[in-house]
Motif scaffolding. Structure first.
Motif, mmCIF file in Angstrom:
data_model
loop_
_atom_site.group_PDB
_atom_site.id
_atom_site.type_symbol
_atom_site.label_atom_id
_atom_site.label_comp_id
_atom_site.label_asym_id
_atom_site.label_seq_id
_atom_site.Cartn_x
_atom_site.Cartn_y
_atom_site.Cartn_z
ATOM 1 N N HIS A 1 -67.149 23.925 -24.329
ATOM 2 C CA HIS A 1 -67.216 25.323 -24.273
ATOM 3 C C HIS A 1 -66.907 25.908 -23.064
ATOM 4 N N LYS A 2 -65.966 27.108 -22.729
ATOM 5 C CA LYS A 2 -65.518 27.211 -21.692
ATOM 6 C C LYS A 2 -64.943 28.759 -21.932
ATOM 7 N N SER A 3 -65.265 29.713 -20.790
ATOM 8 C CA SER A 3 -64.545 31.071 -21.118
ATOM 9 C C SER A 3 -63.729 31.287 -20.090
ATOM 10 N N ASN A 4 -62.641 31.915 -20.098
ATOM 11 C CA ASN A 4 -61.841 32.155 -18.880
ATOM 12 C C ASN A 4 -62.366 33.425 -18.053
ATOM 13 N N SER A 5 -63.270 34.185 -18.696
ATOM 14 C CA SER A 5 -63.648 35.273 -18.155
ATOM 15 C C SER A 5 -65.214 35.308 -18.129
ATOM 16 N N MET A 6 -65.616 34.182 -17.717
ATOM 17 C CA MET A 6 -67.352 34.010 -17.809
ATOM 18 C C MET A 6 -67.868 34.579 -16.447
ATOM 19 N N THR A 7 -68.146 35.619 -16.425
ATOM 20 C CA THR A 7 -68.963 36.299 -15.559
ATOM 21 C C THR A 7 -70.308 36.801 -16.085
#
Ligand code: FAD
Ligand code: NAD
Length: 481
Positions: free
Chosen positions: A107-113
């Motif tokens: 699991h990974k998001s490019n916009s993980m803020t």
């Protein structure tokens, strides 16, 4: 996750529905998805970016000429418009096993803020997906050539988030500079924007930033246009090397007129927190070392393969020489594999790493998979058919279906680039013989209409036109966000 697909495992004719796993949500992968008859397969798309990004207009985002939302299309919107069921998983592929046909995803998001706190970093969500066919479209990453200091200090212009970061860096520097006396070295440094790499990415970004300073920031901060500098650094004697010589000269003239500081024959060797260190070769071939102070530094010196691409290449004997991207055959099948197809910037072919190529490859692949499905269905029917004359017919249909598999052929349609002050350059191809190289304000209008026609969704087409209209009426704003 395969079980989450509500589509039946069998096609109406009783044949098994094969699973296609698509990696990436860029030009190649999204075009494949958009054109694929998803009712023929179980389709799973895996990407850390839950939207498609229209990269040709990304250089317009840091200055606010175009809003970032206008050039993004959610993967799920694209998926829902296809005839079958598609499962989207927000994750990155961390490993591909070409033997057991399994992809490990994390699991990974490019916009993980925001929302990061909800995900346990120590126990990342890792799972595997099985595939019958894998579409490998993970793109490439900006290469630093291992030049010291680049990774720590420079921004890239590859993703939506990069454009936002560049805008914030420019404004942080401008606002900080206002606290310093006019003419001080530190103020000059902060007001210096340096772009390294004179390919189309660097040229378009430098041109957009210079426009922004001269046309908009000068209204909000009078006099800033005389203080702020934009420098474009290129190692070779010219910028835009893939373009016609006439257009290269025209671009350089336009840059000169708008006082954009172009440093050709200047190879960057090192970067630190405040300076770019380069070697400049003068007309007589002598070399001198120079330092260019910067407040904002953008690195745009081209592409290199991603870790996942190198990892896959290392597992396939036929890919041992693949240094710059996966080697593929005329049907986009990865050399040495019977089930992995690759397209776009993660491959190394005779075609350039452009959206145009990835888009055409995506259309090709979608149609290729439809033909493969038909062949597969005919082979299934042949296995279950007992009557001799029906069998004969099926065999003939199978031969015809196999003969319909044609290799991919790239059709070059030309290149366009924005060069500032509402001017663009275009190397165009009409038919087999006529090449037109043109630059100027009319070309700019052509550039805009061509890009609108290239945008994949109607919503984005309308939003981009509205953005241009808004900027035409009100100008670009000067907020940091
Ligand atoms: P991409 O579009 O980069 O997509 C790759 C996808 O893979 C992304 O969704 C990414 O999130 C995903 N991904 C990455 N790692 C993983 C992983 N491990 N697992 C799963 N998914 C992963 N070309 C033109 O022809 N015309 C232009 O005007 C133009 N302008 C450009 C402007 C800019 C600023 C840039 C940066 C490029 C431009 N290009 C242009 C080039 C063009 O964008 C690329 O050639 C094109 O995006 C390549 O498509 P792709 O599908 O191979 O990769
Ligand atoms: P690029 O590879 O086209 O250009 C990179 C430039 O950086 C080269 O000119 C190279 O000489 C220079 N460079 C490399 N190392 C350097 C160093 N140490 N110091 C100074 N200069 C250095 O990269 P790009 O502009 O990011 O483009 C990547 C791909 O995307 C290309 O295929 C391009 O055609 C495509 N693209 C197209 C458009 C368009 O058509 N408008 C826009 C952006 C990107």
């Amino acid at each position: 996750p395969t079980e989450q697909i509500p589509q039946s495992d069998l096609k109406p004719n009783g044949n098994k529905r094969k699973t296609i796993v698509i990696l990436g949500s860029g030009w190649g992968s999204i075009t494949t998805l958009k054109h694929l008859d998803t009712s023929l397969y179980n389709v799973i798309i895996v990407s850390p970016r839950n939207y498609f990004l229209f990269t040709p207009l990304l250089p317009s985002v840091p200055t606010g000429t175009v809003d970032v939302k206008s050039i993004t299309d959610p993967v799920r919107t694209v998926a829902r418009a296809t005839p079958g069921q598609v499962l989207y998983l927000e994750a990155e592929a961390t490993d591909v096993d070409p033997v057991s046909k399994k992809v490990t995803i994390k699991h990974k998001s490019n916009s993980m803020t925001f929302g990061e706190a909800m995900i346990n970093e120590e126990e990342p969500i890792i799972t595997t997906v099985d595939y019958d066919y894998l579409v490998f479209g993970v793109g490439a990453q900006t290469t630093t050539f291992g030049i010291p200091g680049v990774a720590e200090n420079a921004s890239y212009l590859k993703e939506a988030h990069d454009a936002v970061v560049i805008r914030q860096k420019i404004f942080n520097s401008i606002e900080a500079a206002q606290l310093l006396p006019v003419g001080s070295e530190e103020r000059k440094r902060l007001l210096s924007v340096v772009v390294c790499g004179g390919g189309p990415t660097g040229v378009e970004l430098a041109a957009e930033v210079k426009d922004y300073i001269d046309q908009d920031l000068s209204r909000w901060l009078p006099g800033i246009e005389k203080e702020m500098t934009v420098t474009l650094v290129e190692a070779l004697p010219n910028v835009l090397n893939a373009f016609n010589q006439k257009l290269i000269k025209y671009t350089e003239e336009v840059f000169k007129r708008q006082e954009l500081d172009l440093r050709t024959n200047t190879m960057v060797k090192k970067v630190d927190r405040k300076n770019v260190y380069a070697v400049h070769k003068n007309a007589s071939g002598e070399q001198e070392s120079i330092a260019i102070p910067y407040g904002t530094l953008v690195w745009a010196t081209g592409n290199g393969p991603r870790e996942i691409t190198k990892s896959l290449a290392s597992k396939i004997e036929e890919q041992k020489t693949a240094r710059r991207g996966l080697l593929i055959d005329a049907y986009l099948k990865v050399d040495g594999s019977d089930s992995i197809y690759a397209l776009g910037d993660c491959t190394f072919t005779k075609n350039p790493p452009t959206a145009q190529v990835a888009h055409q490859e995506g259309i090709f692949l979608a149609s290729h998979f439809e033909k493969l499905s038909k062949i597969d269905d005919l082979q299934y029917s042949i296995k279950t058919e007992t009557e001799a004359d029906k069998l004969d017919k099926l065999n003939r249909r199978l031969e015809r279906a196999k003969a319909s598999l044609r290799p991919f052929e790239y059709v070059y349609q030309g290149s366009l680039a924005y060069i500032g002050t509402e001017r663009a350059v275009a190397d165009l191809v009409w038919g087999d013989f006529s090449n037109v190289s043109t630059g100027g304000s009319l070309t700019f209008l052509f550039w805009r209409s061509a890009y609108v026609s290239m945008i994949l969704g109607v919503r984005s087409k309308i939003l981009v036109c509205f953005d241009w209209l808004k900027v035409g009426i009100f100008g670009r704003d000067c907020s940091k966000e």
